[in-house]
Design an enzyme around this catalytic site. Structure first.
Site, PDB file in Angstrom:
ATOM      1  N   SER A  26       0.835  -1.200   0.000  1.00  0.00           N
ATOM      2  CA  SER A  26       0.000   0.000   0.000  1.00  0.00           C
ATOM      3  C   SER A  26       0.868   1.248   0.000  1.00  0.00           C
ATOM      4  CB  SER A  26      -0.874  -0.017   1.262  1.00  0.00           C
ATOM      5  OG  SER A  26      -1.478   1.247   1.455  1.00  0.00           O
TER       6      SER A  26
ATOM      7  N   TYR B 286      -2.730  -1.167  10.726  1.00  0.00           N
ATOM      8  CA  TYR B 286      -2.883  -1.801   9.408  1.00  0.00           C
ATOM      9  C   TYR B 286      -1.673  -1.462   8.531  1.00  0.00           C
ATOM     10  CZ  TYR B 286      -4.125  -2.030   4.498  1.00  0.00           C
ATOM     11  OH  TYR B 286      -4.079  -2.250   3.150  1.00  0.00           O
TER      12      TYR B 286
ATOM     13  N   LYS C 178       1.706  -3.719   6.742  1.00  0.00           N
ATOM     14  CA  LYS C 178       2.174  -3.712   5.347  1.00  0.00           C
ATOM     15  C   LYS C 178       3.665  -3.414   5.302  1.00  0.00           C
ATOM     16  CE  LYS C 178      -1.623  -4.760   3.356  1.00  0.00           C
ATOM     17  NZ  LYS C 178      -1.734  -6.080   2.732  1.00  0.00           N
TER      18      LYS C 178
HETATM   19  P1  NAD Z   1     -10.839  -7.728   0.785  1.00  0.00           P
HETATM   20  O1  NAD Z   1     -11.104  -7.733   2.239  1.00  0.00           O
HETATM   21  O2  NAD Z   1     -11.981  -7.547  -0.145  1.00  0.00           O
HETATM   22  O3  NAD Z   1     -10.051  -9.056   0.376  1.00  0.00           O
HETATM   23  C1  NAD Z   1      -9.203  -9.741   1.263  1.00  0.00           C
HETATM   24  C2  NAD Z   1      -9.605 -11.209   1.242  1.00  0.00           C
HETATM   25  O4  NAD Z   1      -8.737 -11.942   2.108  1.00  0.00           O
HETATM   26  C3  NAD Z   1     -11.028 -11.445   1.722  1.00  0.00           C
HETATM   27  O5  NAD Z   1     -11.706 -12.257   0.777  1.00  0.00           O
HETATM   28  C4  NAD Z   1     -10.864 -12.165   3.057  1.00  0.00           C
HETATM   29  O6  NAD Z   1     -11.920 -13.062   3.308  1.00  0.00           O
HETATM   30  C5  NAD Z   1      -9.535 -12.854   2.870  1.00  0.00           C
HETATM   31  N1  NAD Z   1      -8.778 -13.128   4.106  1.00  0.00           N
HETATM   32  C6  NAD Z   1      -8.542 -12.267   5.136  1.00  0.00           C
HETATM   33  N2  NAD Z   1      -7.765 -12.873   6.061  1.00  0.00           N
HETATM   34  C7  NAD Z   1      -7.510 -14.132   5.604  1.00  0.00           C
HETATM   35  C8  NAD Z   1      -6.765 -15.226   6.121  1.00  0.00           C
HETATM   36  N3  NAD Z   1      -6.145 -15.139   7.302  1.00  0.00           N
HETATM   37  N4  NAD Z   1      -6.712 -16.370   5.404  1.00  0.00           N
HETATM   38  C9  NAD Z   1      -7.367 -16.465   4.209  1.00  0.00           C
HETATM   39  N5  NAD Z   1      -8.082 -15.456   3.678  1.00  0.00           N
HETATM   40  C10 NAD Z   1      -8.151 -14.298   4.372  1.00  0.00           C
HETATM   41  O7  NAD Z   1      -9.738  -6.586   0.516  1.00  0.00           O
HETATM   42  P2  NAD Z   1      -9.183  -5.996  -0.844  1.00  0.00           P
HETATM   43  O8  NAD Z   1      -9.600  -4.577  -0.921  1.00  0.00           O
HETATM   44  O9  NAD Z   1      -9.485  -6.896  -1.973  1.00  0.00           O
HETATM   45  O10 NAD Z   1      -7.639  -5.981  -0.516  1.00  0.00           O
HETATM   46  C11 NAD Z   1      -6.777  -7.046  -0.910  1.00  0.00           C
HETATM   47  C12 NAD Z   1      -5.384  -6.774  -0.385  1.00  0.00           C
HETATM   48  O11 NAD Z   1      -4.928  -5.505  -0.886  1.00  0.00           O
HETATM   49  C13 NAD Z   1      -5.290  -6.682   1.130  1.00  0.00           C
HETATM   50  O12 NAD Z   1      -4.079  -7.259   1.547  1.00  0.00           O
HETATM   51  C14 NAD Z   1      -5.292  -5.198   1.390  1.00  0.00           C
HETATM   52  O13 NAD Z   1      -4.650  -4.866   2.589  1.00  0.00           O
HETATM   53  C15 NAD Z   1      -4.500  -4.691   0.190  1.00  0.00           C
HETATM   54  N6  NAD Z   1      -4.787  -3.278  -0.118  1.00  0.00           N
HETATM   55  C16 NAD Z   1      -6.074  -2.889  -0.326  1.00  0.00           C
HETATM   56  C17 NAD Z   1      -6.341  -1.555  -0.593  1.00  0.00           C
HETATM   57  C18 NAD Z   1      -7.766  -1.077  -0.788  1.00  0.00           C
HETATM   58  O14 NAD Z   1      -8.013   0.129  -0.730  1.00  0.00           O
HETATM   59  N7  NAD Z   1      -8.732  -1.940  -1.061  1.00  0.00           N
HETATM   60  C19 NAD Z   1      -5.296  -0.622  -0.665  1.00  0.00           C
HETATM   61  C20 NAD Z   1      -3.994  -1.058  -0.466  1.00  0.00           C
HETATM   62  C21 NAD Z   1      -3.747  -2.408  -0.199  1.00  0.00           C
HETATM   63  C1  UD1 Z   2      -7.271   4.777   3.606  1.00  0.00           C
HETATM   64  C2  UD1 Z   2      -6.316   4.458   4.735  1.00  0.00           C
HETATM   65  C3  UD1 Z   2      -5.087   3.764   4.170  1.00  0.00           C
HETATM   66  C4  UD1 Z   2      -5.507   2.526   3.393  1.00  0.00           C
HETATM   67  C5  UD1 Z   2      -6.525   2.918   2.321  1.00  0.00           C
HETATM   68  C6  UD1 Z   2      -7.064   1.708   1.596  1.00  0.00           C
HETATM   69  C7  UD1 Z   2      -6.632   6.094   6.528  1.00  0.00           C
HETATM   70  C8  UD1 Z   2      -6.030   7.246   7.248  1.00  0.00           C
HETATM   71  N1  UD1 Z   2      -5.946   5.674   5.443  1.00  0.00           N
HETATM   72  O1  UD1 Z   2      -6.617   5.620   2.662  1.00  0.00           O
HETATM   73  O2  UD1 Z   2      -4.215   3.390   5.223  1.00  0.00           O
HETATM   74  O3  UD1 Z   2      -4.368   1.939   2.767  1.00  0.00           O
HETATM   75  O4  UD1 Z   2      -7.632   3.595   2.927  1.00  0.00           O
HETATM   76  O5  UD1 Z   2      -7.872   0.925   2.420  1.00  0.00           O
HETATM   77  O6  UD1 Z   2      -7.667   5.583   6.904  1.00  0.00           O
HETATM   78  N2  UD1 Z   2     -13.044  10.656   2.814  1.00  0.00           N
HETATM   79  C9  UD1 Z   2     -14.105  11.467   3.142  1.00  0.00           C
HETATM   80  N3  UD1 Z   2     -15.235  10.876   3.638  1.00  0.00           N
HETATM   81  C10 UD1 Z   2     -15.359   9.528   3.794  1.00  0.00           C
HETATM   82  C11 UD1 Z   2     -14.265   8.703   3.444  1.00  0.00           C
HETATM   83  C12 UD1 Z   2     -13.115   9.311   2.966  1.00  0.00           C
HETATM   84  O7  UD1 Z   2     -14.039  12.685   3.009  1.00  0.00           O
HETATM   85  O8  UD1 Z   2     -16.401   9.054   4.239  1.00  0.00           O
HETATM   86  C13 UD1 Z   2     -11.816  11.282   2.244  1.00  0.00           C
HETATM   87  C14 UD1 Z   2     -10.555  11.051   3.063  1.00  0.00           C
HETATM   88  O9  UD1 Z   2     -10.384  12.044   4.010  1.00  0.00           O
HETATM   89  C15 UD1 Z   2      -9.498  11.079   1.941  1.00  0.00           C
HETATM   90  C16 UD1 Z   2     -10.232  10.517   0.711  1.00  0.00           C
HETATM   91  O10 UD1 Z   2     -11.611  10.695   0.990  1.00  0.00           O
HETATM   92  O11 UD1 Z   2      -9.113  12.407   1.662  1.00  0.00           O
HETATM   93  C17 UD1 Z   2      -9.956   9.044   0.463  1.00  0.00           C
HETATM   94  O12 UD1 Z   2     -10.192   8.328   1.672  1.00  0.00           O
HETATM   95  P1  UD1 Z   2     -10.145   6.720   1.737  1.00  0.00           P
HETATM   96  O13 UD1 Z   2     -10.961   6.174   0.636  1.00  0.00           O
HETATM   97  O14 UD1 Z   2     -10.488   6.318   3.137  1.00  0.00           O
HETATM   98  O15 UD1 Z   2      -8.630   6.382   1.402  1.00  0.00           O
HETATM   99  P2  UD1 Z   2      -7.278   6.892   2.096  1.00  0.00           P
HETATM  100  O16 UD1 Z   2      -7.542   7.825   3.210  1.00  0.00           O
HETATM  101  O17 UD1 Z   2      -6.388   7.385   1.018  1.00  0.00           O
END
Ligand code: NAD
Ligand code: UD1
Length: 338
Positions: free
Chosen positions: A125, A150, A154
């Site tokens: 991330s 969280y 990472k």
């Molecule tokens: P998600 O929660 O939709 O997917 C994660 C999946 O992992 C789920 O299906 C969950 O059931 C499974 N899981 C959780 N713990 C597990 C375990 N111990 N064993 C087996 N399965 C398990 O999330 P996502 O948005 O698809 O994110 C996927 C990955 O990307 C995650 O590692 C997340 O931290 C990373 N990531 C996501 C974002 C985002 O904004 N969505 C941003 C940066 C990084």
């Molecule tokens: C957040 C997490 C980050 C994580 C990422 C993906 C925090 C501080 N950061 O990032 O660690 O990797 O999600 O899961 O939580 N916003 C609003 N109203 C809302 C939601 C968001 O105004 O209800 C704004 C936030 O202030 C930000 C932008 O929208 O400026 C994006 O927010 P969000 O989608 O939560 O992502 P990040 O904050 O970038």
């Protein structure tokens, strides 16, 4: 074509990646404990691809299940999505995050080592970058101590994987630093389905649009940005899924551990997202300004040159596509997968 183990493949990004893997002829084995997803996502992936994948319900911390998967399938590489991702929750129950994300990743690479599989793509991330860095963020910039548990998991897993690849040159590891994944597959059949009240902007906006939430709270309008609201680099989930395929190709032919930013390189403010969503989809989003959210930075967007040059990847979709596709998914599935 390769056989890929996808941990967390039933989740939001995992399901989109499984679809792209199947569409490009790969075989897919998914390991997911369904703690934040449902098998319905994988049913739909298989319908869309007109191909089947193998699903194993289980946990990455369960070494017996992992060993069985590697014994029963000739796995070429692993894409590792499984983990917990709710920032607020990670402050309340840190041990669950350390266990799932850190111990879970160690359990996975131990099983890979036993099976002599050394190709890995890890979901990292942009949160690993030090907050003092000025965007555009590039991979040479220092990482820092994330403000939440969280993000800390990472960073720790990145560092563990880097040290592993230094100690044993058989490893080939991609760290993909995602910026802000949004959007959904064009079909509207798969998409993001958060449990409870969404933490992230995009699912909150679509839930307001579909009538599940009253109004969007915009966290702060006094940042030093174009309109005072926070700026982020939103990336279409299908572009992000394809970045995994590019990273996989890169890792099949090289060694070491390397990080790549996966973002568009463009920042959009919260108000720009809201306004563009309204224009593209013809829906009004009720909102109010509230105070800043703890831990938020004003601006975060990627320098994505390294991924473009080294992975041969390039984002195809702009903000309007992302917002149209997010809405199509939510409109067709007002309660997600049900
Ligand atoms: P998600 O929660 O939709 O997917 C994660 C999946 O992992 C789920 O299906 C969950 O059931 C499974 N899981 C959780 N713990 C597990 C375990 N111990 N064993 C087996 N399965 C398990 O999330 P996502 O948005 O698809 O994110 C996927 C990955 O990307 C995650 O590692 C997340 O931290 C990373 N990531 C996501 C974002 C985002 O904004 N969505 C941003 C940066 C990084
Ligand atoms: C957040 C997490 C980050 C994580 C990422 C993906 C925090 C501080 N950061 O990032 O660690 O990797 O999600 O899961 O939580 N916003 C609003 N109203 C809302 C939601 C968001 O105004 O209800 C704004 C936030 O202030 C930000 C932008 O929208 O400026 C994006 O927010 P969000 O989608 O939560 O992502 P990040 O904050 O970038």
């Amino acid at each position: 074509m390769a056989k890929i183990l996808v941990t967390g493949g039933a989740g939001y990004i995992g399901s989109h990646t499984c679809l792209e893997l199947l569409n490009t002829g790969h075989d897919v084995v998914v390991l997911d404990n369904l703690s934040n997803s449902s098998v319905e996502s994988l049913n739909r992936v298989q319908q869309l691809a007109q191909k089947s994948l193998k699903f194993v319900e289980g946990d990455i911390r369960d070494s017996q299940i992992l060993d069985r998967i590697f014994q029963e399938n000739t796995i070429d590489a692993v894409i590792h999505f499984a983990g917990l991702k709710a920032v607020g929750e990670s402050q309340q129950i840190p041990l669950a995050y350390f266990d799932n994300n850190i111990a879970g990743s160690i359990s996975l690479v131990q099983a890979m080592e036993r099976a002599q599989v050394f190709k890995l793509v890890f979901s990292s991330s942009a949160t690993v970058y030090d907050e003092a860095n000025i965007s555009p963020l590039n991979e040479e910039m220092p990482t820092g101590m994330p403000s939440n548990n969280y993000g800390y998991t990472k960073l720790i897993v990145e560092q563990i994987l880097e040290k592993l690849a230094i100690a044993d040159t058989r490893w080939s590891i991609a760290l993909l630093r995602y910026f802000n994944p949004v959007g959904a597959h064009k079909s509207g059949q798969i998409g993001e389905d958060p449990r409870g009240i969404p933490n992230n902007l995009m699912p909150y906006v679509t839930q307001v649009a579909v009538g599940r939430r009253e109004k969007l709270s915009i966290f702060g309008n006094d940042y030093n940005t174009v309109d005072g609201t926070g700026v982020r680099d939103y990336i279409h989930v299908v572009d992000l899924a394809n970045a995994h395929l590019c990273a996989l190709n890169n890792r099949l032919t090289s060694q070491g551990c390397r990080a790549w930013n996966i973002g568009t390189g463009n920042g959009s403010s919260v108000l720009q997202v809201k306004n563009t969503f309204e224009q593209v989809n013809g829906i009004n989003i009720a909102f109010e300004f509230v105070s800043r959210r703890e831990g938020d930075v004003a601006t975060s967007f990627a320098d994505n040159k390294r991924a473009i040059e080294e992975l041969g990847w390039a984002p195809q979709y702009g903000l309007e596509d992302m917002l149209a596709d997010s809405w199509k998914w939510q409109k067709q599935n007002p309660h997600g997968y049900g």
